[in-house]
Design a protein around this motif. Structure first.
Motif, PDB file in Angstrom:
ATOM      1  N   PHE A   1      -3.669  12.614  -1.246  1.00  0.00           N
ATOM      2  CA  PHE A   1      -3.205  11.413  -0.538  1.00  0.00           C
ATOM      3  C   PHE A   1      -4.261  11.097   0.513  1.00  0.00           C
ATOM      4  CE2 PHE A   1      -1.268  15.157   1.467  1.00  0.00           C
ATOM      5  CZ  PHE A   1      -1.633  15.019   2.786  1.00  0.00           C
TER       6      PHE A   1
ATOM      7  N   GLY B   1       8.987   4.551  15.756  1.00  0.00           N
ATOM      8  CA  GLY B   1       9.998   5.323  15.035  1.00  0.00           C
ATOM      9  C   GLY B   1      10.467   4.681  13.745  1.00  0.00           C
ATOM     10  N   THR B   2      10.069   3.440  13.492  1.00  0.00           N
ATOM     11  CA  THR B   2      10.431   2.798  12.226  1.00  0.00           C
ATOM     12  C   THR B   2       9.401   3.146  11.156  1.00  0.00           C
ATOM     13  OG1 THR B   2      11.402   0.919  13.395  1.00  0.00           O
ATOM     14  CG2 THR B   2      10.945   0.615  11.048  1.00  0.00           C
ATOM     15  N   MET B   3       9.890   3.469   9.966  1.00  0.00           N
ATOM     16  CA  MET B   3       9.025   3.702   8.819  1.00  0.00           C
ATOM     17  C   MET B   3       9.369   2.725   7.713  1.00  0.00           C
ATOM     18  SD  MET B   3       9.104   6.680   5.990  1.00  0.00           S
ATOM     19  CE  MET B   3      10.470   5.689   5.327  1.00  0.00           C
ATOM     20  N   TYR B   4       8.342   2.163   7.069  1.00  0.00           N
ATOM     21  CA  TYR B   4       8.606   1.481   5.805  1.00  0.00           C
ATOM     22  C   TYR B   4       7.769   2.119   4.718  1.00  0.00           C
ATOM     23  CZ  TYR B   4       4.446  -1.505   6.746  1.00  0.00           C
ATOM     24  OH  TYR B   4       3.183  -1.975   7.022  1.00  0.00           O
ATOM     25  N   ALA B   5       8.337   2.138   3.517  1.00  0.00           N
ATOM     26  CA  ALA B   5       7.661   2.737   2.365  1.00  0.00           C
ATOM     27  C   ALA B   5       7.701   1.744   1.226  1.00  0.00           C
ATOM     28  CB  ALA B   5       8.341   4.052   1.972  1.00  0.00           C
TER      29      ALA B   5
ATOM     30  N   VAL C   1       3.417  14.532  12.848  1.00  0.00           N
ATOM     31  CA  VAL C   1       3.815  13.967  11.555  1.00  0.00           C
ATOM     32  C   VAL C   1       3.111  14.773  10.467  1.00  0.00           C
ATOM     33  CG1 VAL C   1       4.381  11.632  12.315  1.00  0.00           C
ATOM     34  CG2 VAL C   1       2.029  12.161  11.720  1.00  0.00           C
TER      35      VAL C   1
ATOM     36  N   PHE D   1       4.767  12.069  -2.271  1.00  0.00           N
ATOM     37  CA  PHE D   1       4.510  12.950  -1.118  1.00  0.00           C
ATOM     38  C   PHE D   1       5.775  12.928  -0.274  1.00  0.00           C
ATOM     39  CE2 PHE D   1       2.894   8.680  -0.132  1.00  0.00           C
ATOM     40  CZ  PHE D   1       3.539   8.388   1.054  1.00  0.00           C
TER      41      PHE D   1
ATOM     42  N   VAL E   1       8.676  14.067  10.453  1.00  0.00           N
ATOM     43  CA  VAL E   1       8.356  14.115  11.880  1.00  0.00           C
ATOM     44  C   VAL E   1       8.898  15.442  12.387  1.00  0.00           C
ATOM     45  CG1 VAL E   1       8.616  13.031  14.136  1.00  0.00           C
ATOM     46  CG2 VAL E   1       8.461  11.601  12.078  1.00  0.00           C
TER      47      VAL E   1
ATOM     48  N   MET F   1      11.560  11.982   6.802  1.00  0.00           N
ATOM     49  CA  MET F   1      11.604  10.527   6.611  1.00  0.00           C
ATOM     50  C   MET F   1      11.513  10.178   5.135  1.00  0.00           C
ATOM     51  SD  MET F   1      11.775   9.510   9.805  1.00  0.00           S
ATOM     52  CE  MET F   1      11.449   7.738   9.727  1.00  0.00           C
ATOM     53  N   LEU F   2      10.710  10.946   4.383  1.00  0.00           N
ATOM     54  CA  LEU F   2      10.567  10.753   2.933  1.00  0.00           C
ATOM     55  C   LEU F   2      10.608  12.114   2.264  1.00  0.00           C
ATOM     56  CD1 LEU F   2       7.595   8.197   2.793  1.00  0.00           C
ATOM     57  CD2 LEU F   2       9.986   7.707   2.182  1.00  0.00           C
TER      58      LEU F   2
ATOM     59  N   PHE G   1       7.146  13.025   3.884  1.00  0.00           N
ATOM     60  CA  PHE G   1       6.651  12.644   5.208  1.00  0.00           C
ATOM     61  C   PHE G   1       7.706  13.053   6.240  1.00  0.00           C
ATOM     62  CE2 PHE G   1       6.102   9.749   8.785  1.00  0.00           C
ATOM     63  CZ  PHE G   1       4.726   9.709   8.944  1.00  0.00           C
TER      64      PHE G   1
ATOM     65  N   LEU H   1      11.621   0.771   1.210  1.00  0.00           N
ATOM     66  CA  LEU H   1      12.504   1.592   2.030  1.00  0.00           C
ATOM     67  C   LEU H   1      12.170   1.349   3.499  1.00  0.00           C
ATOM     68  CD1 LEU H   1      11.957   4.981   0.127  1.00  0.00           C
ATOM     69  CD2 LEU H   1      13.859   3.350  -0.195  1.00  0.00           C
ATOM     70  N   VAL H   2      13.192   1.193   4.323  1.00  0.00           N
ATOM     71  CA  VAL H   2      12.979   1.059   5.772  1.00  0.00           C
ATOM     72  C   VAL H   2      13.918   2.048   6.449  1.00  0.00           C
ATOM     73  CG1 VAL H   2      13.040  -0.450   7.788  1.00  0.00           C
ATOM     74  CG2 VAL H   2      12.351  -1.377   5.557  1.00  0.00           C
ATOM     75  N   ARG H   3      13.367   2.954   7.243  1.00  0.00           N
ATOM     76  CA  ARG H   3      14.186   3.965   7.913  1.00  0.00           C
ATOM     77  C   ARG H   3      13.732   4.126   9.345  1.00  0.00           C
ATOM     78  NH1 ARG H   3      13.800   7.948   2.768  1.00  0.00           N
ATOM     79  NH2 ARG H   3      15.404   6.880   1.562  1.00  0.00           N
ATOM     80  N   LYS H   4      14.691   4.512  10.193  1.00  0.00           N
ATOM     81  CA  LYS H   4      14.385   4.724  11.603  1.00  0.00           C
ATOM     82  C   LYS H   4      14.503   6.205  11.936  1.00  0.00           C
ATOM     83  CE  LYS H   4      16.061   0.118  12.725  1.00  0.00           C
ATOM     84  NZ  LYS H   4      17.115  -0.683  13.398  1.00  0.00           N
ATOM     85  N   LEU H   5      13.576   6.695  12.733  1.00  0.00           N
ATOM     86  CA  LEU H   5      13.558   8.108  13.087  1.00  0.00           C
ATOM     87  C   LEU H   5      14.884   8.547  13.694  1.00  0.00           C
ATOM     88  CD1 LEU H   5      12.098  10.807  13.467  1.00  0.00           C
ATOM     89  CD2 LEU H   5      11.081   9.882  15.570  1.00  0.00           C
TER      90      LEU H   5
ATOM     91  N   VAL I   1       2.558  15.561   6.200  1.00  0.00           N
ATOM     92  CA  VAL I   1       2.616  15.049   4.829  1.00  0.00           C
ATOM     93  C   VAL I   1       2.455  16.230   3.882  1.00  0.00           C
ATOM     94  CG1 VAL I   1       1.630  13.432   3.164  1.00  0.00           C
ATOM     95  CG2 VAL I   1       1.494  12.923   5.621  1.00  0.00           C
TER      96      VAL I   1
ATOM     97  N   ASP J   1      12.531  10.235  -2.993  1.00  0.00           N
ATOM     98  CA  ASP J   1      12.161   8.858  -2.672  1.00  0.00           C
ATOM     99  C   ASP J   1      11.041   8.331  -3.571  1.00  0.00           C
ATOM    100  OD1 ASP J   1      13.999   8.390  -0.489  1.00  0.00           O
ATOM    101  OD2 ASP J   1      12.809   9.826   0.659  1.00  0.00           O
TER     102      ASP J   1
END
Lengths: 137, 137
Positions: B35, B82-86, A104, A35, A39, A26-27, A37, A2-6, A106, A31
Motif C-alpha cells: 500500500f 476524526g472523520t474517515m472516508y473510504a 494511525v 488493508f 487509530v 476504522m477499517l 486502518f 464508507l464514512v466513519r467518525k473516530l 495500516v 470492509d
C-alpha cells in the motif's frame, strides 16, 4: 463510499482495549479495502514487544513520544509526531511510549478484528495477529 | 524496518505540490508494503473532483474542515478531524476544503510516485492515478 467518525468507532465494538493499548479499527478486512486502518493509542510507560509474522504494518505517530527498538539490529529510534515506522520485514520490535502515543496504523493483509479477542496473552499483539494462540504466553 | 520523518519527506522529492494540494509520500510502491501512505493537505477554498478507477483509497482527517460529495448518490458528508472516508467502490467524488484539510491517505494498490509528475491536468488526481495521460484534461 464508507464514512466513519473516530468517536463513533471508539464507542463501538470496533474499539479494542487492552492493558497496554487501545485501538479503534476504522477499517477491517470485512470492509474490502485490502488493508486495515486503526487509530491506536499505546499507553505511557508501557513496554510492548511485537512481532507480526504474517502482516506488514506501518505506524505514523500523531501525538506523544517514545522509542522503538529494532530487535534485529539493536537500533533504537525516537518516536515523535510525524515519525513513521514500517515493518517491511516482519521485524521483531519493542515500543516504549514515554507518554501516551497516538498513532494511525495500516496492516496488510487487513486485520479481521477477531485476532485480539481470541488471544489470551498479556500483550496480545506481541504474537502474530493471525496466530495468537500459538505464540502468546 | 523503515523509519521516516514527515519533515524529511516534505523536504524531498517524495513531496508533491500542485495548485490544489500537496502530498508527502511516506510510503510508495517501491517500499514493498503493498500500500502507499501519504500525508496530504488539500488547500482551503479548493474544489477537487477525483476518481480513482483502479485504486481503493481511505482518507482520515487530522486537521481542518470541509465536505465530500459522493457523485454516485449526491450525498454530502462533513469532514472534520476524526472523520474517515473510504472509496471502496472507486466512487467519483468532490472534496471541498473550507480550511486547509490535513489528511493521511492509504492507497491500494500503492502509488508508484510517478503518476502526478506525468500528469498535465490542473487537478492531476481528478483522473485515475494509474492512467493520468488518458483521462486528464
Amino acid at each position: 463510499m464508507l464514512v466513519r467518525k473516530l468517536d463513533d468507532v471508539r464507542a463501538s465494538e470496533r474499539n479494542v482495549l487492552t492493558d497496554g493499548w487501545e485501538s479503534a479499527r476504522m477499517l477491517l478486512k470485512g470492509d474490502g479495502m485490502g488493508f486495515s486502518f486503526h487509530v491506536t493509542t499505546m499507553y505511557a510507560g508501557g513496554e510492548l514487544p511485537m512481532h507480526y509474522r504474517h502482516h506488514l504494518e506501518s505506524v505514523f505517530v500523531l501525538e506523544g513520544e517514545g522509542t522503538i527498538e529494532d530487535l534485529g539490529t539493536g537500533e533504537i529510534h525516537e518516536l515523535r509526531p510525524g515519525t513513521m515506522y514500517a515493518l517491511d520485514a516482519h521485524d521483531r520490535h519493542i515500543v516504549r511510549p514515554r507518554t501516551d502515543l497516538v498513532t494511525v496504523c495500516v496492516f496488510n493483509p487487513p486485520v479481521t478484528g477477531r485476532e485480539v479477542h481470541d488471544s489470551n496473552g498479556a500483550y496480545p499483539i506481541e504474537s502474530d495477529l493471525a496466530e495468537p494462540a500459538r505464540t502468546s504466553p
